[in-house]
Every structure is written in C-alpha cells, then in structure tokens.
Design a protein around this motif. Structure first.
Motif: not given
Length: 605
Positions: A422-427, A430-431, A532-533, A565
C-alpha cells in the motif's frame, strides 16, 4: 509470519491457453472467451465459492406449456344455409414476459383452431399453463400460412381472439445461438450499451455479435423476424484486406480494434445507439491492433499495434473531428526491443495514475500517465524474478496491483501471487520497498523470525526492522536471525532487495557568460534535489560518482533516520564530460520520492 495460500478452482483452460482468454466483468460474473472453447462464465457466490460454466444462451424464462386453441362458433350463417360461413385456420403461440427484467421467453408450441372469425359472435380461446417468474404473457397469431404477429397481452392464463388482426412487424423471438460448435467459438468479449458483444471466430474472424438489449439479457441472443431494434445483432467489419477483430473496447462508442485498422461503431455514423437494425462501422485509424486487450483510461484507449514495437493511444481529436492515434513510447524505443512484446498489463488509477505492463522477458514496465497535466513517461523495473501477469484491484480507496512472479528459490522455479504494498503508510516502519516481502508485527521485540519458507535458501534477503534497513540476511529452514549489532524489532518486513536508479536527460542550456553547453566539456557543479518523505538517497553526475545525501541530524543512536522532505543540495565530483546529467540512486529498502532535480552546470572554456 507466513504466506497465504490461494483459493483454487478448476477451469476449462490449460496454462498455455490463458494468454488468449479474453474477459469482461459485471458484478460477480465474468464472461470469458477463447477461440477453442465454448464461451464461459465465471460465477462468484462467495469468497471460496467460484464456478466456471459454459454460457447457456437463451432467455431465462421458460416458454409457456400446454397451449391450446379452441374455436367457439355459434354463428355459422344457418339462415343462409351456411353460405357466408367460411372457416379458416388460425394458429397461436404464447410467450412469457417478466417486466422487471425485460425478458421474453421463446414461443410456445403452436396450436390451431378452425373458425370463421369474420362472423359476429365467433371467437377462439387460447389457454396455457403458468410460467414461474412471468408477470404477463404475449399472444401471437398466424392466419392460415402467414407469419406470426402480435395480437395482445394479458396477465391471465387465457386470451380471446375475436378476429384481432396480427401486427406482423412484431413477431415472437426465435432461438439463436451463433456459437454452437468448434469453429464458431468467439475469442473477444466486451459489454456495451447493455449488450454482451462477442467477436472473432475461426469461421468468421471479422464478425461481431451482440446480445439482446437489457442488462439481464447478456446471455440471450434470440431474434425476431422481422428484426426488432432490441433483438440480438450481428455485423461484419469489412476492410481492404484479410481482417480479424482482435479486440473490442467500450468507450463513448464501440471501438473495433482489428488486425488492419481501428473502426468506430455506432448506430448511424453520428453517435446513434447501436441496434439490431442499425450498425455503422467506420474506419478511423490505419494502424491495426494486436491481441493484447486494450486499456481504457478515462476517454483514452491504450493498445499495442499489430505491426511494430510501440504502445499507442486512441482518443478524440477536435482538430480532425474524429479519432486519432499517438505513439506514447516514441521516446523510449529501447524499452520495446524487436523480439519482445507486452503480454499483460493493467491500470492503477489511485493514488498514482500508472499503467503496469509485463514484457515477454519477465521485465515490468511502468508508465506514468497524468493526462490533465500532460505528464507521462516510462520506467523499467528489473528485479529478482520474472513477472508473468498483472492485474489491478481496488481495495480500501486505492488500486492494489497483483502479480504472478516466477522466482528461483532453493535452486527451483517457484511461482508467487504477490501484491504491491500500500502507498498509504504513516510511519517509516510501516512502508515496504522489497520484493516478495512479508510483514510481521509482534508484541515483544525479537531477533529471530520464522515462517519465511518462501525465501528459504536465499542469502541476499533484506529487512526493515522498526524502520532500520538491514541487508545480507540468510534464510535457513524458513528462519532468519538478525546480526548482533542490529537491535531487536517488533515491526519487521523481510523480502528481496532492489535498486532504484533515476537519470535526468542531459541539460541543454545557454549559460550566461559561457554560452551554450552542448557538446562542450562541463561538469554538474551543485545539484539540488526536492524530496518528499525519502531516505537513503545518493546523487551525483554519474552512476559511479554518486554521494550520500546527508540527512541524519539529532536522531538517537539505533533509531531510523528522519524522512527527508524539502530541498537538499550536494556538490558533484570533479568529473568532466560532454554532457550534464544527474543520477539519483537508492539501494536500501526505504522510500524515495523525487519531486524535482536542479543542476548548475559549470562549462569549461
């Protein structure tokens, strides 16, 4: 940790035939076509309840049974010794109708009555048995040897004919199955304007057939005589040479992608509805299509041409008031070598507009497509293993790409069904930027992890342990142990590593005070990256000249670097060459998003 097992259901196709199976889906039903098999449908009744079955062509309503016609003739012109009494035969058939689905059954068996309906008080009564699912019934009559024509409808099981003239332009449906045996099996399928369309058989490679109109009549190819607009339809695509319908694409109109050219098909040549009585195929583009199924992205169709090595688009052009085709692979012809083709592809709309394409050598191509921003470009993904097939499935607000990948594990070829992370990770922890990876989350930190049987014997496994990258791990008996200098972890991901390389096009600039830099000795000078990130980034003027883009500031020992970033600059090495490029690379299983690359070239006099 472990690897989930796939649910398996038997199909009529063998492995070598799968590449030629065309399909179209509506809800939990998928229609499939292969030129050597009867048309099939794949039905899903539950997560572990799937079924392949041949399509049963025809209406879902049964024809009424027990149809009987009885004559009532109190008037035989007895006062004139029957001089005006001239009985004739009227035959009747009945069909069942379901007004909720629009289905009409085939005609019942016919029955006849001998009567003179021209005389007053005489009539015929038609009766029949009820049909499950019917909301009403239609009655058709044939006078003497004429065709059957519509005379009325009723919700009852009886109908009185007192000399009703049949409407011969409305006839009962007749059974029709154009796919009744070998040589007549279609190989192309799509849905368009509430019809199921099938095309390209061995006996008629340039023919197209369409079901009756209506979302519940995809399996019904019945037709009347004379034809009604919502009957099933058929037509041929005629070109100036041997021509076959390779694919059908449903957009604002129907596109027939043939081996010779691209045709636009509608009802009247001006965007009219396609009907059984009106079809207008018109040649639009002179570059034919291969058998690769096209991708429809918004109002643009992507396809692989039948001749040459490229990927082309089909879209409407206001300048020519028609369809035009563009080559979107023209700037990267080396990605499409002579002996290789695209064998599978899919479109991932969110969160990034990307087409993933599998090349015949197992390499994965990535095409970024942002039509409204006029941004597009190709990337090649060369990783461990050979990709065989891809598809995209929407899950939790984003499109997840599934892949079938062949990898060498423990000296043997193994096939995996993998899903892009998933592209949706916060930490950071988790990637996932690893191939053939699995993730585990534990309550207590540990250094030994099991359940990695799918990587057994690999000595090049990498991991992300609570956000810290670790490489060079070996999996033995499905188990891996972290090196002593790596802290134990709770949130871990293990998989096969890959490298990322980005190289800009050479800078062409007129530098103040130095003039044009084309073909002159020069060096990159200062390089600036907008990130970015991101983490673990190297950059330089050449792949052998990259340096680490420093990011670590005040993070505590043993913790992962903070994500980058913003704008970051480095000074490139003192390497002189005839062009200025910027090379960005990354080898660690960490995120990398480059938003911009800037360079200040130094030109030698």
């Amino acid at each position: 940790m472990g690897v989930a097992r796939a649910y398996i259901v038997g199909s009529p196709y063998n492995g070598s035939e799968l590449v030629d199976v065309d399909f179209e889906q509506t809800a939990d039903t998928m229609f499939l076509a292969h030129i050597d098999h009867p048309p099939q449908e794949l039905l899903r009744a539950g997560h572990v309840d799937w079924l392949f079955k041949p399509i049963e062509f025809g209406p879902s309503l049964a024809a009424p049974a027990g149809v009987a016609a009885a004559a009532t003739n109190p008037n035989v012109d007895a006062d004139n010794d029957g001089a005006a009494y001239f009985p004739q035969t009227d035959s009747y058939v009945v069909t069942a109708v379901n007004d909720d689905t629009g289905q009409e059954s085939r005609a019942s068996a016919e029955d006849s009555a001998l009567n003179d309906l021209g005389l007053k008080k005489n009539y015929n009564t038609v009766t029949w048995s009820a049909v499950a699912g019917a909301t009403r019934y239609k009655v058709y009559k044939a006078h003497n040897s004429q065709f059957f024509g519509y005379i009325g409808t009723t919700e009852e099981l009886t109908f009185r004919d007192d000399n009703i003239g049949p409407a011969l332009d409305q006839a009962p449906p007749q059974g029709f199955d154009p796919f009744d045996g070998p040589g007549n099996y279609p190989s192309t399928v799509t849905l368009f304007e509430q019809r199921l369309l099938l095309a390209r058989t061995k006996n008629a490679p340039n023919a197209v057939w369409g079901s009756r109109s209506g979302g519940s009549q995809f399996r019904n190819f019945d037709r009347s005589r004379p034809l009604l607009p919502d009957d099933s339809l058929s037509f041929s695509i005629v070109a100036g040479r041997v021509n076959s319908v390779e694919q059908l694409a449903s957009t604002t109109s129907l596109l027939a992608l043939t081996s010779d050219a691209i045709f636009n098909v509608d009802g009247d040549g001006n965007g009219g509805v396609l009907t059984a009585t009106s079809q207008a195929p018109r040649r639009q583009i002179g570059r034919g299509s291969s058998r690769l199924p096209p991708l429809v992205v918004d109002n643009v169709v992507f396809y692989a041409p039948s001749v040459g090595r490229s990927i082309r688009t089909i879209n409407f052009s206001f300048e020519i008031d028609g369809l035009k085709s563009d080559d979107v692979s023209i700037f990267c012809a080396d990605f499409f070598p002579k002996d290789m083709t695209i064998v599978s592809w899919c479109y991932s709309q969110e969160p990034r507009s990307v087409i993933w394409a599998v090349r015949s050598d197992g390499k994965l191509l990535c095409f970024t497509w942002e039509q409204e921003q006029n941004v597009w470009g190709w990337t090649i993904c060369e990783t461990d293993g050979e990709v065989q097939s891809v598809c995209s499935i929407t899950e939790n607000g984003e499109d997840r790409v599934y892949l079938i990948v062949k990898r060498v594990i423990g000296g043997a070829d193994r096939y995996f069904i993998e899903r892009m992370a998933s592209h949706d990770w916060t930490d950071l922890k988790e990637c996932c930027f690893l191939d053939c990876a699995v993730t585990g989350v534990f309550e207590e930190a540990r250094s030994t992890f099991s359940g990695l049987w799918h990587l057994d014997g690999r000595t090049d496994v990498a991991a992300l342990v609570d956000g810290v990258p670790v490489t060079g791990l070996t999996v033995i008996d499905g188990t891996v142990t972290l090196p002593p200098d790596v802290p134990r972890g709770k949130h871990v991901t293990f998989g096969l590593p890959y490298e990322v390389h980005i190289e800009t096009l050479p800078v062409r600039a007129n530098v103040p005070g130095s003039g044009w830099n084309v073909a002159r000795k020069q060096q990159a000078g200062e390089i600036a990256l907008t990130l970015n990130r991101s983490s673990g980034v190297y950059a330089g003027s050449d792949v052998s000249d990259t340096v680490y883009v420093k990011q670590r500031l005040d993070e505590t020992y043993g913790s992962p670097d903070n994500l980058m970033t913003g704008d970051y600059s480095i000074n490139s090495g003192n390497v002189q060459q005839g062009k200025v490029c910027v090379h960005v690379r990354q080898a660690a299983p960490l995120p990398l998003t480059v938003l911009g690359v800037f360079v200040d070239p130094i030109i030698n006099e």
